[in-house]
Scaffold this motif. Structure first.
Motif, PDB file in Angstrom:
ATOM      1  N   ARG A  67      -8.736 -53.550 -37.296  1.00  0.00           N
ATOM      2  CA  ARG A  67     -10.207 -53.556 -37.211  1.00  0.00           C
ATOM      3  C   ARG A  67     -10.635 -52.176 -36.734  1.00  0.00           C
ATOM      4  O   ARG A  67      -9.816 -51.388 -36.258  1.00  0.00           O
ATOM      5  CB  ARG A  67     -10.725 -54.656 -36.277  1.00  0.00           C
ATOM      6  CG  ARG A  67     -10.310 -54.486 -34.828  1.00  0.00           C
ATOM      7  CD  ARG A  67     -10.989 -55.479 -33.876  1.00  0.00           C
ATOM      8  NE  ARG A  67     -10.795 -55.015 -32.483  1.00  0.00           N
ATOM      9  CZ  ARG A  67     -11.472 -55.435 -31.439  1.00  0.00           C
ATOM     10  NH1 ARG A  67     -12.378 -56.381 -31.561  1.00  0.00           N
ATOM     11  NH2 ARG A  67     -11.244 -54.941 -30.228  1.00  0.00           N
ATOM     12  N   VAL A 125      -7.438 -60.618 -31.616  1.00  0.00           N
ATOM     13  CA  VAL A 125      -7.514 -59.281 -31.008  1.00  0.00           C
ATOM     14  C   VAL A 125      -6.253 -59.026 -30.175  1.00  0.00           C
ATOM     15  O   VAL A 125      -5.625 -57.968 -30.281  1.00  0.00           O
ATOM     16  CB  VAL A 125      -8.777 -59.157 -30.126  1.00  0.00           C
ATOM     17  CG1 VAL A 125      -8.729 -57.889 -29.274  1.00  0.00           C
ATOM     18  CG2 VAL A 125     -10.030 -59.177 -30.990  1.00  0.00           C
ATOM     19  N   PHE A 126      -5.877 -60.001 -29.365  1.00  0.00           N
ATOM     20  CA  PHE A 126      -4.738 -59.789 -28.466  1.00  0.00           C
ATOM     21  C   PHE A 126      -3.405 -59.834 -29.210  1.00  0.00           C
ATOM     22  O   PHE A 126      -2.479 -59.111 -28.846  1.00  0.00           O
ATOM     23  CB  PHE A 126      -4.796 -60.769 -27.290  1.00  0.00           C
ATOM     24  CG  PHE A 126      -5.935 -60.437 -26.356  1.00  0.00           C
ATOM     25  CD1 PHE A 126      -5.918 -59.252 -25.636  1.00  0.00           C
ATOM     26  CD2 PHE A 126      -7.044 -61.260 -26.243  1.00  0.00           C
ATOM     27  CE1 PHE A 126      -6.977 -58.902 -24.806  1.00  0.00           C
ATOM     28  CE2 PHE A 126      -8.107 -60.921 -25.411  1.00  0.00           C
ATOM     29  CZ  PHE A 126      -8.078 -59.739 -24.693  1.00  0.00           C
ATOM     30  N   ILE A 137     -14.346 -48.192 -26.385  1.00  0.00           N
ATOM     31  CA  ILE A 137     -14.079 -48.008 -24.949  1.00  0.00           C
ATOM     32  C   ILE A 137     -12.596 -48.146 -24.646  1.00  0.00           C
ATOM     33  O   ILE A 137     -12.009 -47.314 -23.958  1.00  0.00           O
ATOM     34  CB  ILE A 137     -14.963 -48.964 -24.086  1.00  0.00           C
ATOM     35  CG1 ILE A 137     -14.721 -48.734 -22.585  1.00  0.00           C
ATOM     36  CG2 ILE A 137     -14.773 -50.418 -24.455  1.00  0.00           C
ATOM     37  CD1 ILE A 137     -15.798 -49.320 -21.698  1.00  0.00           C
ATOM     38  N   LEU A 138     -11.966 -49.197 -25.186  1.00  0.00           N
ATOM     39  CA  LEU A 138     -10.544 -49.449 -24.893  1.00  0.00           C
ATOM     40  C   LEU A 138      -9.650 -48.432 -25.589  1.00  0.00           C
ATOM     41  O   LEU A 138      -8.692 -47.923 -25.000  1.00  0.00           O
ATOM     42  CB  LEU A 138     -10.187 -50.854 -25.380  1.00  0.00           C
ATOM     43  CG  LEU A 138      -8.737 -51.279 -25.205  1.00  0.00           C
ATOM     44  CD1 LEU A 138      -8.464 -51.613 -23.747  1.00  0.00           C
ATOM     45  CD2 LEU A 138      -8.396 -52.476 -26.098  1.00  0.00           C
ATOM     46  N   PHE A 195      -2.518 -56.315 -30.633  1.00  0.00           N
ATOM     47  CA  PHE A 195      -1.942 -55.234 -29.820  1.00  0.00           C
ATOM     48  C   PHE A 195      -0.419 -55.249 -29.845  1.00  0.00           C
ATOM     49  O   PHE A 195       0.223 -54.353 -29.299  1.00  0.00           O
ATOM     50  CB  PHE A 195      -2.418 -55.327 -28.367  1.00  0.00           C
ATOM     51  CG  PHE A 195      -3.907 -55.149 -28.195  1.00  0.00           C
ATOM     52  CD1 PHE A 195      -4.561 -54.065 -28.758  1.00  0.00           C
ATOM     53  CD2 PHE A 195      -4.653 -56.068 -27.463  1.00  0.00           C
ATOM     54  CE1 PHE A 195      -5.932 -53.895 -28.599  1.00  0.00           C
ATOM     55  CE2 PHE A 195      -6.021 -55.910 -27.292  1.00  0.00           C
ATOM     56  CZ  PHE A 195      -6.662 -54.824 -27.863  1.00  0.00           C
ATOM     57  N   SER A 213     -14.561 -59.688 -27.238  1.00  0.00           N
ATOM     58  CA  SER A 213     -13.107 -59.582 -27.448  1.00  0.00           C
ATOM     59  C   SER A 213     -12.366 -59.753 -26.136  1.00  0.00           C
ATOM     60  O   SER A 213     -11.318 -60.387 -26.076  1.00  0.00           O
ATOM     61  CB  SER A 213     -12.746 -58.205 -28.009  1.00  0.00           C
ATOM     62  OG  SER A 213     -13.431 -57.941 -29.207  1.00  0.00           O
ATOM     63  N   ALA A 214     -12.910 -59.133 -25.096  1.00  0.00           N
ATOM     64  CA  ALA A 214     -12.171 -59.009 -23.835  1.00  0.00           C
ATOM     65  C   ALA A 214     -12.595 -60.020 -22.781  1.00  0.00           C
ATOM     66  O   ALA A 214     -11.927 -60.147 -21.758  1.00  0.00           O
ATOM     67  CB  ALA A 214     -12.349 -57.595 -23.280  1.00  0.00           C
ATOM     68  N   THR A 268     -16.898 -55.710 -27.810  1.00  0.00           N
ATOM     69  CA  THR A 268     -15.946 -55.570 -26.699  1.00  0.00           C
ATOM     70  C   THR A 268     -16.093 -56.713 -25.698  1.00  0.00           C
ATOM     71  O   THR A 268     -15.096 -57.316 -25.279  1.00  0.00           O
ATOM     72  CB  THR A 268     -16.136 -54.200 -25.994  1.00  0.00           C
ATOM     73  OG1 THR A 268     -15.497 -53.185 -26.780  1.00  0.00           O
ATOM     74  CG2 THR A 268     -15.521 -54.188 -24.618  1.00  0.00           C
ATOM     75  N   SER A 309     -11.877 -50.069 -30.876  1.00  0.00           N
ATOM     76  CA  SER A 309     -12.842 -50.235 -29.796  1.00  0.00           C
ATOM     77  C   SER A 309     -13.259 -48.860 -29.291  1.00  0.00           C
ATOM     78  O   SER A 309     -12.420 -47.970 -29.138  1.00  0.00           O
ATOM     79  CB  SER A 309     -12.208 -51.031 -28.660  1.00  0.00           C
ATOM     80  OG  SER A 309     -12.953 -50.857 -27.472  1.00  0.00           O
TER      81      SER A 309
HETATM   82  C1  OVV Z   1      -9.811 -54.861 -22.570  1.00  0.00           C
HETATM   83  C2  OVV Z   1     -10.059 -55.214 -23.995  1.00  0.00           C
HETATM   84  C3  OVV Z   1      -9.354 -56.209 -24.590  1.00  0.00           C
HETATM   85  C4  OVV Z   1      -9.608 -56.518 -25.910  1.00  0.00           C
HETATM   86  C5  OVV Z   1     -10.579 -55.840 -26.609  1.00  0.00           C
HETATM   87  C6  OVV Z   1     -11.305 -54.862 -26.022  1.00  0.00           C
HETATM   88  C7  OVV Z   1     -11.056 -54.538 -24.708  1.00  0.00           C
HETATM   89  C8  OVV Z   1     -12.356 -54.132 -26.810  1.00  0.00           C
HETATM   90  O1  OVV Z   1     -12.899 -53.167 -26.297  1.00  0.00           O
HETATM   91  O2  OVV Z   1     -12.646 -54.544 -27.928  1.00  0.00           O
END
Ligand code: OVV
Length: 408
Positions: A87, A176-177, A92-93, A180, A242-243, A239, A90
């Motif tokens: 995708r 999402v998780f 920020i992440l 990673f 997702s988080a 975000t 992010s």
């Molecule tokens: C900490 C975190 C986990 C999963 C997704 C995101 C951040 C994001 O920024 O999308």
């Protein structure tokens, strides 16, 4: 594979065939982590062509040095410099300074204690109502009816989501998780069932689908003020979604499991419900929701005497750092009265969890309400582990509870 050969890059790091994503590991990773910590400060994971740090000092050091261990190449196994992310990254992440700082500042304000204080009264009322509901049930599935039910109500309301469609939130987060980790069976299985969830998420991130007074609206206000663009605001709502759900749901699951398996600890909490906040902190140390995250080296670097090349993936095993006997006394003991500060369950450094005050608020309020009204919690069957490439929790926790009044 990276362009460098293994003999070039791991002259000093011991090699291991450890698989962080095997079911047997995800079910109970702690004995494996102990082995990994004893192998050395840095270990080469040959299955994934990645390095792993599993001791507290090195995990903390890697997370605290974003110039050397960057996030913009992805914080999963996928290297965004050479492979396409599933995708849009992010902002920020999966971002580095200086861009990251501008975005983080906005998110930090929206999720600051001052900003989220307005939620306390509603969060408390919802917690009381939920605890009263499970008390009338007596026997229930704590994963579904308690740990998932609460954030799906209060956090989703706080963001400003519509009531319909919330069943998409946990499947989306699960994807999402999984994303990673390696693109394995677990990833594909979830991806195959998640197209509706992806579509729903992208819609509810739009301003017109959010309430006017929620955290999502706050992000769009920052865009009106010129701090970020409107497109960035939408990505930051993504975000939050997702988080912000699977994480708190699983932390609550891990709390219920720790308390049910350590009844004397539950008694301490029951007698002093103001320990709820400390309980959450110890849960995030003892059995953190995130087991690990990657960074990518931006230059050749030495970690504890081990040389790494540029562009190497480094797995920071957070859950192992939190059990490192070099840092903790009796690390395998769940002790809600210990000083848990210094754990890396919320990460560390500039990428430390931006939602941690929200997570603490939810956990503090819900566990506090439980502690005041419930005398004891008993597992009535085997909990069912939820397997994911990055987060650990449960899909089912059958329990029975006894209300305080019944005993007196
Ligand atoms: C900490 C975190 C986990 C999963 C997704 C995101 C951040 C994001 O920024 O999308």
């Amino acid at each position: 594979m990276s362009s460098t050969t293994i003999s070039d890059v791991c002259t000093h790091a011991p090699t291991s065939d450890f698989d962080p994503y095997a079911e047997e590991v995800l079910n109970d990773p702690y004995p494996f982590y102990e082995e990994l910590r004893e192998l050395g400060p840095v270990v080469y994971l040959q299955r994934y062509d990645a390095y792993a740090v599993a001791r507290h000092a090195e995990v903390h050091a890697v997370l605290s040095d974003p110039a050397t261990f960057c996030s913009s190449a992805g914080v999963g196994l996928t290297n965004f410099r050479t492979e396409k992310p599933w995708r849009k990254p992010s902002i920020i992440l999966e971002a580095d300074p200086p861009y990251h700082a501008r975005i983080r500042k906005v998110v930090a304000r929206v999720l600051s204690p001052a900003s989220i204080a307005r939620l306390r009264v509603t969060f408390e009322a919802e917690a009381e109502a939920l605890v009263d509901k499970i008390l009338t049930q007596g026997k229930f599935d704590a994963a579904r009816d308690f740990c998932a039910a609460y954030p799906l109500k209060v956090f989703a309301d706080a963001v400003g989501l519509p009531a319909e469609g919330r069943e998409n939130l946990l499947p989306y987060g699960d994807m999402v998780f999984n994303g990673f980790g390696p693109i394995n069976e677990r990833f594909h299985a979830r991806m195959n069932t998640s197209s509706a969830a992806i579509q729903w998420i992208s819609e509810v991130c739009q301003r017109e689908n959010l309430t006017k007074d929620g955290l999502g609206a706050d992000l769009y206000s920052a865009a009106d003020a010129g701090e970020i663009t409107h497109e960035e605001a939408g990505l930051l709502v993504r975000t939050l979604l997702s988080a912000g759900l699977d994480t708190t749901v699983f932390t609550l699951c891990n709390a219920i499991i720790a308390l049910a398996r350590n009844p004397q600890q539950y008694q301490i909490l029951h007698e002093s419900p103001t320990l709820a906040r400390q309980t959450i902190e110890e849960v995030v140390r003892y059995d953190p929701t995130f087991h690990s995250f990657y960074r990518t080296t931006t230059k050749p670097v030495e970690i504890a005497g081990v040389s790494l090349n540029e562009n190497q993936k480094v797995l920071a095993i957070i859950a192992s750092a939190n059990r490192d006997p070099r840092r903790w006394e009796n690390p395998a003991q769940f002790d809600l009265q210990r000083r848990a500060t210094g754990h890396v369950g919320f990460g560390a450094g500039i990428h430390g969890c931006a939602g941690q005050m929200m997570a603490r608020l939810e956990g503090d309020i819900l566990l506090g309400a439980l502690a005041r009204k419930v005398e004891s919690i008993t597992l009535t069957g085997e909990p069912v582990r939820h397997f994911n490439n990055t987060v650990r929790g449960y899909s089912s926790i059958p329990v029975s509870i006894i209300p305080v009044t019944q005993i007196q």
